[in-house]
Design a protein around this motif. Structure first.
Motif, PDB file in Angstrom:
ATOM      1  N   VAL A  17       0.313  -1.281   0.202  1.00 36.49           N
ATOM      2  CA  VAL A  17      -0.163  -0.150  -0.076  1.00 36.49           C
ATOM      3  C   VAL A  17       0.924   1.076   0.198  1.00 36.49           C
ATOM      4  CG1 VAL A  17      -1.597   1.634   1.260  1.00 36.49           C
ATOM      5  CG2 VAL A  17      -2.203  -0.851   1.466  1.00 36.49           C
ATOM      6  N   GLY A  18       1.687   1.494   0.825  1.00 40.41           N
ATOM      7  CA  GLY A  18       3.035   2.366   1.167  1.00 40.41           C
ATOM      8  C   GLY A  18       3.214   2.778  -0.407  1.00 40.41           C
ATOM      9  N   HIS A  20       2.435   1.836  -3.633  1.00 41.69           N
ATOM     10  CA  HIS A  20       2.113   1.833  -4.289  1.00 41.69           C
ATOM     11  C   HIS A  20       1.393   3.358  -4.545  1.00 41.69           C
ATOM     12  CE1 HIS A  20      -1.467   1.928  -7.423  1.00 41.69           C
ATOM     13  NE2 HIS A  20      -1.720   2.458  -6.371  1.00 41.69           N
ATOM     14  N   ARG A  21       1.287   4.165  -3.166  1.00 37.57           N
ATOM     15  CA  ARG A  21       0.583   5.078  -2.617  1.00 37.57           C
ATOM     16  C   ARG A  21       2.306   6.278  -3.852  1.00 37.57           C
ATOM     17  NH1 ARG A  21      -2.952   7.446   2.088  1.00 37.57           N
ATOM     18  NH2 ARG A  21      -2.025   9.840   1.093  1.00 37.57           N
ATOM     19  N   GLU A  54      -2.273   7.434   7.381  1.00 36.51           N
ATOM     20  CA  GLU A  54      -1.349   8.026   6.554  1.00 36.51           C
ATOM     21  C   GLU A  54      -1.201   7.183   5.338  1.00 36.51           C
ATOM     22  OE1 GLU A  54       1.261  11.151   5.842  1.00 36.51           O
ATOM     23  OE2 GLU A  54       0.224  10.362   7.714  1.00 36.51           O
ATOM     24  N   LEU A  55      -1.734   5.860   5.849  1.00 34.66           N
ATOM     25  CA  LEU A  55      -1.422   5.374   4.208  1.00 34.66           C
ATOM     26  C   LEU A  55      -3.095   4.591   4.122  1.00 34.66           C
ATOM     27  CD1 LEU A  55      -0.069   1.789   5.696  1.00 34.66           C
ATOM     28  CD2 LEU A  55       1.159   3.024   4.049  1.00 34.66           C
ATOM     29  N   GLY A  56      -3.484   6.093   4.850  1.00 31.88           N
ATOM     30  CA  GLY A  56      -4.932   6.130   3.782  1.00 31.88           C
ATOM     31  C   GLY A  56      -5.651   4.761   4.092  1.00 31.88           C
ATOM     32  N   ALA A 110      -6.708  -1.612  -0.922  1.00 34.52           N
ATOM     33  CA  ALA A 110      -5.727  -0.644  -1.243  1.00 34.52           C
ATOM     34  C   ALA A 110      -4.971  -0.642  -2.072  1.00 34.52           C
ATOM     35  CB  ALA A 110      -5.004   0.456   0.001  1.00 34.52           C
ATOM     36  N   SER A 296      10.449   7.166  -1.496  1.00 32.31           N
ATOM     37  CA  SER A 296       9.655   8.235  -1.692  1.00 32.31           C
ATOM     38  C   SER A 296      10.714   9.011  -1.906  1.00 32.31           C
ATOM     39  CB  SER A 296       8.320   8.948  -0.585  1.00 32.31           C
ATOM     40  OG  SER A 296       8.895   9.374   0.205  1.00 32.31           O
ATOM     41  N   ARG A 370       1.295  13.101  -0.576  1.00 31.33           N
ATOM     42  CA  ARG A 370       0.110  13.336  -1.164  1.00 31.33           C
ATOM     43  C   ARG A 370      -0.738  12.680  -2.555  1.00 31.33           C
ATOM     44  NH1 ARG A 370       0.164  12.460   3.791  1.00 31.33           N
ATOM     45  NH2 ARG A 370      -1.324  12.602   5.616  1.00 31.33           N
ATOM     46  N   PRO A 371      -1.105  12.157  -2.520  1.00 30.05           N
ATOM     47  CA  PRO A 371      -2.046  12.715  -3.915  1.00 30.05           C
ATOM     48  C   PRO A 371      -1.965  13.786  -4.596  1.00 30.05           C
ATOM     49  CG  PRO A 371      -3.357  11.248  -3.294  1.00 30.05           C
ATOM     50  CD  PRO A 371      -2.392  11.387  -2.087  1.00 30.05           C
TER      51      PRO A 371
END
Length: 377
Positions: A17-18, A20-21, A54-56, A110, A296, A370-371
């Motif tokens: 998830v992280g 991918h985000r 934080e991972l949404g 997710a 990131s 953030r996206p």
């Protein structure tokens, strides 16, 4: 950039998830026929809940905040009270409990469906990022080895490292319907029994006994029948086939690094711990968000080095604290020591208990990018 995640449990899916985000392409390889977990619950402490935020990941419908409860002796006499309101004020989050299958499902949903592969047994993980499995292979910029306490990846990359050792305890776990149950942790000599309400009138319970590996198992029904309500009824209400049993092992010899080449070990593969602090899954989620954050902001090799610098000291400290907590709680068998412990806990004000372990549960995750918001035409 492409990451291959070996293992689709809580840690592996959190990493997926992280990553991918933060814009990575991810492939998750899971050997089981489907993503899921054994039929038990898990406690999520504030450090893990902040990471999931934080991972949404929205767990609103499935997370059960733990309210009134506390420590008791086997006869149900209160030893000390858990002040849930004070705990939440201090940490900004409650102590939560959730069925593992619901947490796995939320994490899985997710990640893009095309990133998830089941029925895939990994046969080789190499330092250069090559992952081989039955029927094919992948080349990755980073490999996340989240393949559990007996990690084949760890054994291959660190062949001389000692295997996990027995913690001195064995545990039974189960989930059953039982309306009205309340949070409790109860102790007797060499025994701990926990009760955590979940959503929908489900209740997660666990029993741990001091024992040697391979020794004759205690009779669960016989050894709990004289404990306080609702413990005997909870166990009786759980179908025999739904009761899980595991000897408890942990990685007693700390790894000198969690990274080898392009491979990062994560969760139990890196720092398997006994469950006496309820932090095993929480630390795996922390690993995942730190790894995603570093990847990131840095090139992969620098990011992996930064991940190792941050995660190894903290997670290995939590392993040591988990071992120590077990010796002070569920594994304490000397009758005089048990009485002294009970007296000390009784003297502890309820509001003081919320500060215990704050250094662990107060951990704050790094922020993930953030996206971008959708553009208006």
């Amino acid at each position: 950039m492409h990451a291959v995640v070996v293992g689709g449990g809580i840690g592996g899916l959190s990493a997926a998830v992280g990553l991918h985000r933060v814009g990575w392409t991810v492939t998750v390889l899971e050997q089981a026929p489907e993503f899921g977990d054994v039929g038990a619950g898990i406690s999520l402490w504030p450090n893990a809940l902040r990471c999931l935020d934080e991972l949404g990941i929205d767990l609103t419908q499935h997370l059960a905040p733990q309210r009134d409860g506390g420590f008791r002796d086997k006869h149900g006499r209160r030893v000390t009270r858990f002040d849930a309101a004070a705990f939440e004020r201090l940490h900004g989050r409650p102590l939560g409990a959730i069925h593992r299958k619901d947490l796995i499902a939320a994490l899985k949903n997710a990640v893009p469906a095309e990133s998830l592969r089941t029925n895939t047994t990994v046969t080789e993980v190499r330092e250069d990022g090559r992952v081989r499995f039955a029927g094919g292979e992948l080349q990755a910029d980073v490999v996340v080895a989240a393949d559990g306490i007996n990690s084949p990846a760890r054994r291959a990359l660190f062949p001389d490292h000692p295997a996990p050792v027995h913690s001195g305890s064995t545990a039974f776990r189960g989930v059953t319907k039982f309306p009205g149950a309340r949070l409790s942790t109860s102790f007797d000599r060499g025994t701990e029994i926990g009760v955590l309400p979940l959503t929908g009138d489900d209740v997660y319970w666990f029993v741990s006994y001091v024992t040697r590996p391979g020794s004759e198992l205690p009779d669960l029904h016989q050894t709990t029948r004289d404990w306080h309500d609702p413990i005997p009824a909870l166990i009786e209400a759980t179908p025999e086939e739904a009761v899980l049993h595991h000897d408890l092992y942990y990685l007693a010899t700390p790894l000198k690094t969690y990274v080898k080449g392009r491979v990062a070990l994560l969760g139990d593969a890196a720092h398997a711990m006994p469950p006496f602090l309820g932090q095993g899954g929480c630390q795996a989620i922390e690993d995942a968000i730190v790894l995603a954050h570093e990847l990131s902001t840095k090139d992969p090799q620098q990011a992996l080095e930064a991940y190792d610098r941050q995660r190894r000291p903290r997670s290995q400290k939590v392993v040591r604290e988990s071992v120590r907590m077990g010796k002070l709680t569920s594994q304490l068998a000397n009758p005089v020591a048990v009485k002294v412990r009970t007296a000390l806990l009784k003297a502890l004000p309820a509001k003081a208990t919320v500060y215990i372990g704050r250094e662990i549960t107060g951990w704050q995750p790094p922020r993930l990018p953030r996206p971008d918001p959708p553009r208006t035409p």
